[in-house]
Design an enzyme around this catalytic site. Sequence first.
Site: not given
Ligand code: BG6
Ligand code: MG
Length: 221
Positions: A10, A8
């Site tokens: 984030d 993963d």
């Molecule tokens: C995930 C995060 O990796 O991506 C979430 O854990 C986030 O918190 C999701 O909402 C979508 O991300 P983005 O950058 O497309 O808004």
């Molecule tokens: Mg994560």
Amino acid sequence: NIDAVVFDLDGVITDTAHYHFLAWRQLAEELGIVIDEVFNERLKGVSRMDSLELILQEGNQQHNFSLAQKEEMAAKKNLHYCEFLKELTPDDVLPGILNLIADIKSEGISIGLASVSKNANTVLEALELQKVFDFCADAAKISKSKPDPEIFLTACNGLGALPQRSIGIEDAAAGIEAIKASEMFAVGVGSSLHKADYQVENTDQLCWDKIKEAHKNWISI
Ligand code: BG6
Ligand code: MG
């Protein structure tokens, strides 16, 4: 007997999970909705629009807006988030991650990324990690966010890896569920990931030898 390790992004590779939280909190405040870090656990691994729905539900406002208005709000959150991303540098890779990746690669095991974030490429570029991954699942082509297994299965498929012979690493409860639904071995980074097959408190405790050991025991159960 390990085909691949799928990460993963984030909250595992870098602490952008916190930036997502700050950006959502800012938007929520504008709507008069209060969210804290405990609530934020439910947003981790969840797509942008699904996260917005959860926040609106928290404030009992889910029926107050049209789809167009919701899309506008999600775009606004993303602008807040992208402001934070401007600060991101290679120094923001979390402790232990580069060593872990080097150890895995030294055994010829491939590495994949399973992030539902549409900003994943921007983040990898800022961290100067875009060449490290053998395959990154494209969030734009994923129709179901975690806990659905789709993104982990897509990553394994792109790597030519069997999920049953692969390992996923996650900081989110929804992510651990997605890994388990993919029949992969689940490594959790955090404190309340009860469904993980192996868990550490933070990234600097991610040691490849220990993960392999836990994986071996898991196979023999
Ligand atoms: C995930 C995060 O990796 O991506 C979430 O854990 C986030 O918190 C999701 O909402 C979508 O991300 P983005 O950058 O497309 O808004
Ligand atoms: Mg994560």
